[in-house]
Write a protein that holds these residues in place. Structure first.
Motif, short mmCIF file in Angstrom:
data_model
loop_
_atom_site.label_atom_id
_atom_site.label_comp_id
_atom_site.label_asym_id
_atom_site.label_seq_id
_atom_site.Cartn_x
_atom_site.Cartn_y
_atom_site.Cartn_z
N ILE A 190 7.76 41.67 -1.64
CA ILE A 190 6.48 41.14 -1.18
C ILE A 190 5.77 42.19 -0.33
N SER A 212 11.92 36.31 1.40
CA SER A 212 10.45 36.38 1.35
C SER A 212 9.82 35.25 2.15
N ASP A 254 2.26 34.99 -1.51
CA ASP A 254 2.82 36.22 -2.09
C ASP A 254 4.29 36.03 -2.48
#
Length: 427
Positions: free
Chosen positions: A87, A57, A41
Motif C-alpha cells: 500500500i 495494511s 488503498d
C-alpha cells in the motif's frame, strides 16, 4: 442600557460558537480522511480476503488516527504495510506528518530512506539480487521519488507554517509601532492644547478673580459685596478645575485622575447654592424643599443632610447602592451644572427642580437618572451678549452615550424646559 451594547456579547458569542464548530469539523475531517484513504488503498490492493497482507495494511491505515500525537511511531507501524501489503497512502501520509511536525531534518531523511527501501525491496526478500538493467534502474528511481516526495512536501509545509507565524508576528509588531506612534502624536497634540488652554483661559479668569476681589474690598453695599465675593470664588474654582484639566492633558491621564478631587453628587448642594436660582434639589435619600440657592436656601442644604447620595430616595429607584462609579457621578454633576447655566441664560426667575435617582439597582439595567425641570421665566430677559452656544447639550449627549445611556432635552407643555439623562451603572 444601550441596545447595541446589550446585543453585542450574544452576537459575538454566536460567532465564536460557529467558528469553533467549523474548526472542530475541519479537525475531524483532517483526522478521518487519511484513514479512509488508507483503508480504501488496503482493500483495493489486497482485496477482502483475510491474510497477512490485508492485516498489516488495515493496521497501517488505522494507525493514522494517532499520526498527530505519535508521528514517528505511526510511521514505523505503516512501513510494514508498504513492504508486505504493497500500500502507498498510509506510509506516505505518515512520512508527511513526521516531516511537517518534527523540527529536525534527520527524521525526515531517515523516514524517506526507509520508505524507499520498503517500496523497492520485494516481499519475501529471499534470493533478491538488484538488477542493473533498465527496469531495475526505473524501479530504484521510482522508489526514491516515492520516499522523497512526502518528506519534501512535509518540510515545505512546515517552512510555510513557520513563515506565516513570523509574518503574523511582524504584522502585530507593526501594529504596535503604529499605535505607539499614534499615542505619541496624540500626546503632543494634548500638550499643545494644554498650553493654549492655560495661556488663553487662565489669564482671563485670573483677571476676573483679581477684579472681583478688588470690587469686594471697595463696595459699600452688602449685596454688591456678596456678589463680588461669589464671582471671585467661582473664578478661583474655575482656575482650580482648569489647572486640573491642564495637568490631565499633559500627563495623558483620564479625567479625574489628578490631585484635585473630581465633582461628585455630594457637591450638587454647593452647586445649587451658588447658582442664584430657586432650586429644589432631590437627591437619593433626601427630602429638600425649594429655596434660593444663591442665598443659602434649603435647596442646597437638603442634599447635604439627606444622607448617602448613593442610596435611593422616596419616589424612585430600587435597592440602595452605596457606591456609584466616579465617571457616572461626574457626568451627573456636569449635566446639572450645564442645565443650571442654561436656566440662568434663557429663563431668568424660573424655579428649577433637580431630581437624581438610582433605578433598577442590582440588575443589568441599573442606571442613574438625572432630571432638571424649570418653570417658564418670570423675570424679563437681561440684554447680555453670551458666546455662541449649542455645544453644551451636544457634549452632554456624547457623555451619556459613552457611559451607555442617553440624554434628552426639550420644552414642556407649560412653557418650561426639561433635561433628562440616564447613565448605565453596570460597568
Amino acid at each position: 442600557m444601550n441596545p447595541v451594547t446589550r446585543l453585542a456579547p450574544g452576537f459575538t458569542a454566536a460567532h465564536r460558537q460557529a467558528a469553533g464548530a467549523a474548526a472542530a469539523h475541519r479537525r475531524m475531517l483532517g483526522l478521518l480522511l487519511p484513514v479512509a484513504l488508507g483503508l480504501l488503498d488496503a482493500f483495493l490492493v489486497n482485496g477482502a480476503r483475510p491474510g497477512s497482507e490485508l492485516g498489516v495494511s488495515v493496521a497501517a491505515a488505522l494507525a493514522l488516527l494517532l499520526r498527530r500525537r505519535l508521528p514517528v511511531t505511526v510511521l514505523t507501524v505503516t512501513l510494514p504495510g508498504m513492504y508486505i501489503g504493497y500500500i502507498w497512502f498510509a506510509p506516505m501520509i505518515a512520512l508527511y506528518t513526521v516531516a511537517s511536525r518534527r523540527s529536525g531534518n534527520a527524521l525526515a531523511v531517515a523516514g524517506a530512506v526507509a520508505l524507499a527501501l520498503a517500496h523497492y525491496l520485494p516481499y519475501p526478500l529471499g534470493g533478491f539480487v538488484p538488477a542493473a538493467d533498465r527496469q531495475g534502474l526505473l524501479d530504484m528511481l521510482d522508489s526514491c521519488v516515492q520516499g522523497a516526495a512526502p518528506a519534501v512536501f512535509g518540510r515545505w509545509t512546515r517552512t510555510r507554517r513557520l513563515l506565516d507565524d513570523r509574518v503574523q508576528e511582524l504584522t502585530a509588531s507593526r501594529h504596535r509601532e503604529a499605535e505607539l506612534l499614534a499615542e505619541r502624536v496624540v500626546a503632543t497634540e494634548r500638550e499643545q492644547l494644554a498650553r493654549e488652554m492655560h495661556d488663553v483661559v487662565a489669564h482671563q479668569v485670573s483677571l476676573i478673580s483679581v477684579q472681583a476681589g478688588a470690587l469686594q474690598m471697595t463696595c459699600c453695599q452688602d449685596s454688591s459685596r456678596d456678589l463680588a465675593r461669589t464671582v471671585r470664588e467661582l473664578a478661583v474654582r474655575t482656575l482650580t478645575e482648569l489647572r486640573h484639566m491642564v495637568g490631565t492633558l499633559r500627563a495623558g491621564r483620564s479625567a479625574g485622575s489628578g490631585s484635585a478631587a473630581p465633582p461628585r453628587l455630594a457637591d450638587l448642594p454647593a452647586l445649587t447654592e451658588e447658582s442664584g436660582l430657586e432650586v429644589t434639589l432631590d437627591l437619593p435619600g433626601s427630602r429638600s424643599d425649594g429655596g434660593r440657592g444663591g442665598s443659602g436656601g434649603s435647596g442646597g442644604r437638603g442634599g447635604q443632610d439627606g444622607g448617602d447620595p448613593g442610596h435611593t430616595g422616596r419616589d424612585g429607584g430600587s435597592a440602595p447602592r452605596a457606591v456609584l462609579p466616579e465617571a457616572v457621578e461626574r457626568a451627573a454633576y456636569r449635566t446639572v451644572q450645564e442645565a443650571l447655566t442654561n436656566v440662568r441664560k434663557h429663563a431668568p426667575g424660573a424655579h428649577v427642580r433637580v431630581t437624581v435617582r438610582v433605578c433598577d439597582s442590582g440588575t443589568a439595567d441599573a442606571r442613574l437618572t438625572v432630571a432638571v425641570r424649570n418653570t417658564p421665566p418670570t423675570a424679563p430677559a437681561r440684554v447680555q451678549t453670551y458666546p455662541e452656544g449649542g455645544h453644551g447639550l451636544l457634549g452632554l449627549r456624547e457623555r451619556a452615550l459613552l457611559l451607555g445611556g442617553a440624554c434628552h432635552a426639550g420644552p414642556t407643555a407649560d412653557g418650561g424646559f426639561l433635561l433628562t439623562a440616564a447613565f448605565a451603572l453596570d460597568g
